[in-house]
Scaffold this motif. Sequence first.
Motif, PDB file in Angstrom:
ATOM      1  N   LYS A 121       0.831  -1.208   0.000  1.00 14.58           N
ATOM      2  CA  LYS A 121       0.000   0.000   0.000  1.00 14.58           C
ATOM      3  C   LYS A 121       0.863   1.254   0.000  1.00 14.58           C
ATOM      4  O   LYS A 121       0.570   2.210  -0.723  1.00 14.58           O
ATOM      5  CB  LYS A 121      -0.945  -0.005   1.201  1.00 14.58           C
ATOM      6  CG  LYS A 121      -2.124  -0.952   1.039  1.00 14.58           C
ATOM      7  CD  LYS A 121      -2.935  -1.079   2.299  1.00 14.58           C
ATOM      8  CE  LYS A 121      -3.649   0.190   2.646  1.00 14.58           C
ATOM      9  NZ  LYS A 121      -4.550   0.035   3.818  1.00 14.58           N
ATOM     10  N   ARG A 122       1.924   1.259   0.796  1.00 14.71           N
ATOM     11  CA  ARG A 122       2.825   2.419   0.815  1.00 14.71           C
ATOM     12  C   ARG A 122       3.481   2.614  -0.548  1.00 14.71           C
ATOM     13  O   ARG A 122       3.594   3.742  -1.033  1.00 14.71           O
ATOM     14  CB  ARG A 122       3.892   2.250   1.889  1.00 14.71           C
ATOM     15  CG  ARG A 122       3.406   2.550   3.296  1.00 14.71           C
ATOM     16  CD  ARG A 122       4.559   2.639   4.282  1.00 14.71           C
ATOM     17  NE  ARG A 122       5.348   1.417   4.343  1.00 14.71           N
ATOM     18  CZ  ARG A 122       5.095   0.386   5.135  1.00 14.71           C
ATOM     19  NH1 ARG A 122       4.043   0.415   5.932  1.00 14.71           N
ATOM     20  NH2 ARG A 122       5.867  -0.680   5.127  1.00 14.71           N
ATOM     21  N   GLU A 123       3.912   1.532  -1.161  1.00 11.10           N
ATOM     22  CA  GLU A 123       4.545   1.630  -2.483  1.00 11.10           C
ATOM     23  C   GLU A 123       3.553   2.129  -3.523  1.00 11.10           C
ATOM     24  O   GLU A 123       3.895   2.950  -4.381  1.00 11.10           O
ATOM     25  CB  GLU A 123       5.121   0.277  -2.893  1.00 11.10           C
ATOM     26  CG  GLU A 123       6.341  -0.115  -2.079  1.00 11.10           C
ATOM     27  CD  GLU A 123       6.834  -1.520  -2.395  1.00 11.10           C
ATOM     28  OE1 GLU A 123       6.236  -2.190  -3.266  1.00 11.10           O
ATOM     29  OE2 GLU A 123       7.823  -1.938  -1.781  1.00 11.10           O
ATOM     30  N   LEU A 124       2.313   1.656  -3.466  1.00 14.39           N
ATOM     31  CA  LEU A 124       1.292   2.132  -4.406  1.00 14.39           C
ATOM     32  C   LEU A 124       1.013   3.613  -4.216  1.00 14.39           C
ATOM     33  O   LEU A 124       0.828   4.350  -5.194  1.00 14.39           O
ATOM     34  CB  LEU A 124       0.007   1.324  -4.245  1.00 14.39           C
ATOM     35  CG  LEU A 124      -0.004  -0.049  -4.908  1.00 14.39           C
ATOM     36  CD1 LEU A 124      -1.295  -0.788  -4.547  1.00 14.39           C
ATOM     37  CD2 LEU A 124       0.125   0.070  -6.399  1.00 14.39           C
ATOM     38  N   ASN A 125       0.979   4.062  -2.978  1.00 13.99           N
ATOM     39  CA  ASN A 125       0.775   5.491  -2.729  1.00 13.99           C
ATOM     40  C   ASN A 125       1.941   6.316  -3.271  1.00 13.99           C
ATOM     41  O   ASN A 125       1.739   7.408  -3.818  1.00 13.99           O
ATOM     42  CB  ASN A 125       0.575   5.765  -1.241  1.00 13.99           C
ATOM     43  CG  ASN A 125      -0.814   5.375  -0.780  1.00 13.99           C
ATOM     44  OD1 ASN A 125      -1.757   5.396  -1.556  1.00 13.99           O
ATOM     45  ND2 ASN A 125      -0.939   5.019   0.479  1.00 13.99           N
ATOM     46  N   MET A 147       2.918   9.495 -10.281  1.00 12.95           N
ATOM     47  CA  MET A 147       2.052   9.633 -11.457  1.00 12.95           C
ATOM     48  C   MET A 147       1.374  10.996 -11.484  1.00 12.95           C
ATOM     49  O   MET A 147       1.275  11.622 -12.547  1.00 12.95           O
ATOM     50  CB  MET A 147       1.002   8.515 -11.479  1.00 12.95           C
ATOM     51  CG  MET A 147       1.569   7.161 -11.834  1.00 12.95           C
ATOM     52  SD  MET A 147       0.341   5.854 -11.791  1.00 12.95           S
ATOM     53  CE  MET A 147      -0.757   6.358 -13.076  1.00 12.95           C
ATOM     54  N   VAL A 148       0.925  11.472 -10.336  1.00 15.87           N
ATOM     55  CA  VAL A 148       0.289  12.789 -10.275  1.00 15.87           C
ATOM     56  C   VAL A 148       1.303  13.869 -10.640  1.00 15.87           C
ATOM     57  O   VAL A 148       0.995  14.805 -11.388  1.00 15.87           O
ATOM     58  CB  VAL A 148      -0.320  13.029  -8.874  1.00 15.87           C
ATOM     59  CG1 VAL A 148      -0.693  14.482  -8.669  1.00 15.87           C
ATOM     60  CG2 VAL A 148      -1.526  12.131  -8.663  1.00 15.87           C
ATOM     61  N   ALA A 149       2.527  13.748 -10.135  1.00 10.79           N
ATOM     62  CA  ALA A 149       3.565  14.728 -10.452  1.00 10.79           C
ATOM     63  C   ALA A 149       3.892  14.700 -11.947  1.00 10.79           C
ATOM     64  O   ALA A 149       4.047  15.752 -12.576  1.00 10.79           O
ATOM     65  CB  ALA A 149       4.827  14.452  -9.634  1.00 10.79           C
ATOM     66  N   THR A 150       3.973  13.507 -12.525  1.00 11.05           N
ATOM     67  CA  THR A 150       4.253  13.388 -13.959  1.00 11.05           C
ATOM     68  C   THR A 150       3.119  13.989 -14.773  1.00 11.05           C
ATOM     69  O   THR A 150       3.358  14.700 -15.758  1.00 11.05           O
ATOM     70  CB  THR A 150       4.451  11.904 -14.343  1.00 11.05           C
ATOM     71  OG1 THR A 150       5.524  11.370 -13.560  1.00 11.05           O
ATOM     72  CG2 THR A 150       4.772  11.747 -15.810  1.00 11.05           C
TER      73      THR A 150
END
Length: 84
Positions: free
Chosen positions: A31-35, A41-44
Amino acid sequence: MTEATNELMYELLKRVHHEVAELRPDVSEVKRELNAIRGHMVATQSDIHNIYGILGRQGDRLERIERRLELRGLAEAQGPYEPK
């Protein structure tokens, strides 16, 4: 076939409980890695949006430059400018 006694069921449930308890930290790590991936992804996506904005402005500037060059080309075809 062996009979399903209460003791057998209890031992099986204890084993299942133990295995689920061992999986909990792994699931939390995933879960931490997915976050973290979601954040990247949001930054990209934000960077790409900014790049599109910059490219749009550059395109507008290029169009203005081309229009001015065409106007100058028309003026040169008519004859040189002579101030009075």
